[in-house]
Scaffold this motif. Sequence first.
Motif, PDB file in Angstrom:
ATOM      1  N   ASP A  73       0.934  -1.114  -0.045  1.00  0.00           N
ATOM      2  CA  ASP A  73      -0.119  -0.008   0.058  1.00  0.00           C
ATOM      3  C   ASP A  73       0.910   1.305   0.195  1.00  0.00           C
ATOM      4  O   ASP A  73       1.426   1.609   0.860  1.00  0.00           O
ATOM      5  CB  ASP A  73      -0.964   0.117   1.419  1.00  0.00           C
ATOM      6  N   MET A  74       1.199   1.914  -1.003  1.00  0.00           N
ATOM      7  CA  MET A  74       2.035   2.790  -1.357  1.00  0.00           C
ATOM      8  C   MET A  74       1.349   4.181  -0.582  1.00  0.00           C
ATOM      9  O   MET A  74       1.873   5.314  -0.727  1.00  0.00           O
ATOM     10  CB  MET A  74       2.403   2.949  -2.811  1.00  0.00           C
ATOM     11  N   THR A  75      -0.081   4.239  -0.532  1.00  0.00           N
ATOM     12  CA  THR A  75      -0.757   5.466  -0.130  1.00  0.00           C
ATOM     13  C   THR A  75      -0.025   5.846   1.281  1.00  0.00           C
ATOM     14  O   THR A  75       0.256   7.062   1.503  1.00  0.00           O
ATOM     15  CB  THR A  75      -2.192   4.928   0.043  1.00  0.00           C
ATOM     16  N   ALA A  76      -0.039   5.426   2.039  1.00  0.00           N
ATOM     17  CA  ALA A  76       0.621   5.475   3.429  1.00  0.00           C
ATOM     18  C   ALA A  76       1.777   5.763   3.456  1.00  0.00           C
ATOM     19  O   ALA A  76       2.479   6.554   4.150  1.00  0.00           O
ATOM     20  CB  ALA A  76       0.093   4.326   4.531  1.00  0.00           C
ATOM     21  N   SER A  77       2.655   4.909   2.627  1.00  0.00           N
ATOM     22  CA  SER A  77       4.105   4.853   2.471  1.00  0.00           C
ATOM     23  C   SER A  77       4.434   6.461   1.820  1.00  0.00           C
ATOM     24  O   SER A  77       5.308   7.263   2.221  1.00  0.00           O
ATOM     25  CB  SER A  77       4.721   4.028   1.329  1.00  0.00           C
ATOM     26  N   ALA A  78       3.431   6.876   0.799  1.00  0.00           N
ATOM     27  CA  ALA A  78       3.904   8.148   0.590  1.00  0.00           C
ATOM     28  C   ALA A  78       3.515   9.387   1.527  1.00  0.00           C
ATOM     29  O   ALA A  78       4.401  10.282   1.372  1.00  0.00           O
ATOM     30  CB  ALA A  78       2.952   8.462  -1.054  1.00  0.00           C
ATOM     31  N   ARG A  79       2.413   9.026   2.149  1.00  0.00           N
ATOM     32  CA  ARG A  79       2.272  10.027   3.196  1.00  0.00           C
ATOM     33  C   ARG A  79       3.530  10.197   4.256  1.00  0.00           C
ATOM     34  O   ARG A  79       3.674  11.163   4.921  1.00  0.00           O
ATOM     35  CB  ARG A  79       0.954   9.837   3.738  1.00  0.00           C
ATOM     36  N   ALA A  80       3.883   9.151   4.626  1.00  0.00           N
ATOM     37  CA  ALA A  80       4.838   8.797   5.681  1.00  0.00           C
ATOM     38  C   ALA A  80       6.045   9.284   5.138  1.00  0.00           C
ATOM     39  O   ALA A  80       6.798  10.344   5.576  1.00  0.00           O
ATOM     40  CB  ALA A  80       5.207   7.447   6.111  1.00  0.00           C
ATOM     41  N   GLU A  81       6.590   9.233   3.701  1.00  0.00           N
ATOM     42  CA  GLU A  81       7.717   9.639   3.289  1.00  0.00           C
ATOM     43  C   GLU A  81       7.529  11.296   3.178  1.00  0.00           C
ATOM     44  O   GLU A  81       8.619  11.941   3.536  1.00  0.00           O
ATOM     45  CB  GLU A  81       7.862   9.338   1.784  1.00  0.00           C
ATOM     46  N   ARG A  82       6.434  11.909   2.809  1.00  0.00           N
ATOM     47  CA  ARG A  82       6.399  13.403   2.833  1.00  0.00           C
ATOM     48  C   ARG A  82       6.516  13.808   4.457  1.00  0.00           C
ATOM     49  O   ARG A  82       7.228  14.953   4.534  1.00  0.00           O
ATOM     50  CB  ARG A  82       5.119  13.853   2.193  1.00  0.00           C
ATOM     51  N   ALA A  83       5.988  13.249   5.216  1.00  0.00           N
ATOM     52  CA  ALA A  83       6.037  13.710   6.618  1.00  0.00           C
ATOM     53  C   ALA A  83       7.522  13.601   7.169  1.00  0.00           C
ATOM     54  O   ALA A  83       7.950  14.369   7.872  1.00  0.00           O
ATOM     55  CB  ALA A  83       5.239  12.734   7.443  1.00  0.00           C
ATOM     56  N   LEU A  84       8.478  12.549   6.653  1.00  0.00           N
ATOM     57  CA  LEU A  84       9.643  12.397   7.055  1.00  0.00           C
ATOM     58  C   LEU A  84      10.645  13.407   6.413  1.00  0.00           C
ATOM     59  O   LEU A  84      11.362  14.011   6.972  1.00  0.00           O
ATOM     60  CB  LEU A  84      10.108  11.048   6.691  1.00  0.00           C
ATOM     61  N   LYS A  85      10.285  13.613   5.177  1.00  0.00           N
ATOM     62  CA  LYS A  85      11.124  14.893   4.712  1.00  0.00           C
ATOM     63  C   LYS A  85      10.896  16.177   5.150  1.00  0.00           C
ATOM     64  O   LYS A  85      11.725  16.881   5.408  1.00  0.00           O
ATOM     65  CB  LYS A  85      10.559  14.833   2.954  1.00  0.00           C
ATOM     66  N   GLU A  86       9.461  16.453   5.652  1.00  0.00           N
ATOM     67  CA  GLU A  86       9.126  17.658   6.154  1.00  0.00           C
ATOM     68  C   GLU A  86       9.822  17.691   7.651  1.00  0.00           C
ATOM     69  O   GLU A  86      10.687  18.845   8.187  1.00  0.00           O
ATOM     70  CB  GLU A  86       7.673  17.754   6.498  1.00  0.00           C
ATOM     71  N   LYS A  87       9.881  16.538   8.316  1.00  0.00           N
ATOM     72  CA  LYS A  87      10.466  16.571   9.488  1.00  0.00           C
ATOM     73  C   LYS A  87      11.987  16.650   9.367  1.00  0.00           C
ATOM     74  O   LYS A  87      12.668  17.372  10.197  1.00  0.00           O
ATOM     75  CB  LYS A  87      10.139  15.345  10.332  1.00  0.00           C
TER      76      LYS A  87
END
Length: 859
Positions: free
Chosen positions: A602-616
């Motif tokens: 499920d890449m949907t949650a992965s993409a959201r997590a990736e964006r959150a990690l990049k922001e952090k």
Amino acid sequence: MSVTKRSLPKQAATSRERTMVPVFKLFESASSEAPAGGLRRFGRFCSVFLGGTALSSAATVALAQGSGGAAVKLFSSTEVVVSSLVVGALGAALLSAVWLVRQRGNMQAETQEMRSALSDAQQRISKYEALIAEKNRRIVVWESGPSKPEFLGQLPPETGAPQQDRDFLAFGRWLRPTSASDLERAIDLLRGQARSFDMVVETTRDEILEVQGRVSGGKAFVRFIALNNLRAELAELKIERERLTHSISLFHSLLDAIEQPVWRRDAGGKLAWVNHAYSEAVEAPTPEKVVEEGREFLGTIARQKIKVMATPASPFHDRVSTVIRGNRTVFDVVDVVVPAGSAGMAIDVSEAEAVREELKRTLKSHAETLDHLATPVAIFDGERRLQFYNQAFVQLWDLSHPFLESRPDNSELLDKLRSDGKLPEELSWRSWKDTALSVYQALDTKTDTWHLPNGQTLRVIATAHPQGGATWVFENLTEQVDLETRYNTLVRVQGETIDHLSEGVAVFGPDGRIRLSNPAFRALWGITADQAKPGTHIKAIEAACAPSYDSQDGWRRFGQMLTNFDDERASLQGTFELYSGLILDYAATPLPNAQTMFTFVDMTASARAERALKEKNDALQKADEIKNDFVQHVSYELRSPLTNIIGFTDLLKTPGVGTLTERQAEYIDHISTSSSVLLTIVNDILDLATVDAGIMQLNYSEMSVDDLLDDVAMQIADRLHESNVTLEITAPHGLGNIIADQQRVKQILLKLLTNATNFAPEGSSITLTCRRDKTDIFFSVSDRGPGIPQDMLKTVFDRFSSNSKGGKRSGAGLGLSIVESFVTLHHGQVTIDSRTGSGTTVTCRIPSGAPAASIAAAE
């Protein structure tokens, strides 16, 4: 008055007759059964009784009948009968009283006679018992039938016979086993069949007893007689003669039954006896014919050799060759010489010798084969002693060759292994060992598993030999058990892992049917467990997943991949966009055994997590940059004013400015000291910030260790003087040079010495020790301060961790942190050893050589 004649009723006469008949019958019975005296007395009583009865009856009849035939009615018939009975009873009572008086006198006389006879009998019995009860004789008497025996007399104690009656009949306890069994058999025949016996028995004390069994008057008598010297010696000789006769007969029968030729010669060397095997060997019809004709089994040379070599002290024993039935045969001949003659035996060893040689070759071949096996093997003989072991056995148990060559017992070997700590610890060692050694009595092969203390697992296979002994095979299952355990664990872990994965996983076989799937796969595609159960074809899975997405190519390509016949199966990767808004990345990976695994992420949650990690991450990097800028800016801004303060303070101390009062001078000193401490803290913070930012670079240069130590000692001298502490430098001459950042190494030593000076008691000394090995140089600083508690040793290198207890000055807690950072930049190591009340020693190891390139600090 008229008189009427009336005769007696017929019925009354009949009654009298009935009454008299039993009395006469009783008399007849008593006269036939009672003794003579009693019979006479009973006869007199009956006669008187019957006489009285008859008289009364006659009188009654006479009164009833009148004279001349005329009947006079004086009494009725009933009165006549009653009067007759009364008169008869009175007469009988009188006569009975007289008879009883006479009978009592007779009984008293008879009683006196019986008492006299009983007294005489008791006197005779006492005399007989006195004659019988002598010390050398004992008699046991049994009544007929089952009854308790009666004992008379005693046997001497030296015979070993028990003195107690209850122990005497336990013949097996005080007689020889043969004598006891023969005596018990003879007593049974005496009591059961009245068969008398005479025999001689031996006691356990080698005493001889003569035993006689007789039957008299319905009783069984067994006499045990202790013999005197002459009779005992004669009995012993008799027993010995019978024993020797039986032994000779038994040995003759035994020797006559064996297949080996046996012979006996007299003092002149002539044959006196041979067995059947001897007669068959010399082709004679009977052994008697052999003795009669003197047929010899061995040749003349062999007989002369035996005659010369055989002596009473050294029997002849050698291999002799002779011809039997036309064949040359080798015999193992044994000949024993005694003064009365000689005896010999010949054992055919031709076949045995061939078998022995073949057995030796076979055993040697087997031993060589077993010695090259990787499986440990040990063979024990019939006496349970080690007969063979291979090299794998030696390596397994690590036993010395002298111990193994001593042929230890199997039990001894197990005890040795247990004492060396090589066998598993059991709660009941004796029971465990007995169970292990029970293989020698077992019919089948025994298999057991031993878990050794060193972690090895052995399968022990013990097989008993039909001729005695056992073979032990030790199969090392450590790797197998480990692999099996790891495999089972791996399967369980994989199953649990796959079931708990957030990615959907499905495995299909080469027939296109699903093998397994996890809950995530079913949840992503919105299908049930029944729709995805093992064995379902991929077409059904495709139909179940079709409503979830737009394109039909994905699952169709999956089916083509599973059923194609290409030699090399390629992997597939792609993305599904479902109607639910999920974005799934899929991958089709070929597996062994022609299986294929499909994974869906499920890449949907992965993409959201990736964006959150990049922001952090961006926020953290910006915060770190702000921190570094702040530290550098604040440090710079603090350092400039501090430098001015320190400069003006030093200027105020100069005489050219003017004279200061004592209090002003004291204030100026406090200002100068505080400014210096603050400048040091600012420099330390700036250094740590530079290290954390990864921008600090070391300026490597070659410097002399001796000069470094002198320079450090000079710079720390004022601080030592203030604290009233001395410095001892311990270093061998000629330490040579070191390639490092001179400023940072000097800073490391100054920090360590300052820290030690702060905690060292006044009047004590601190030690700076320097040594080197082939590649590194070591600096150690020791003090005699209060030491560091064990619970604080883990935090001494933490920043701003200050342990001011016991110190003269309190600091920011950055000294040891800076030391650790600078030593780490030099690729070295810092260790600390401290005990409460025993001081502290800090040791720094710094490589003495330069790196290949300039070393930049890393965070």
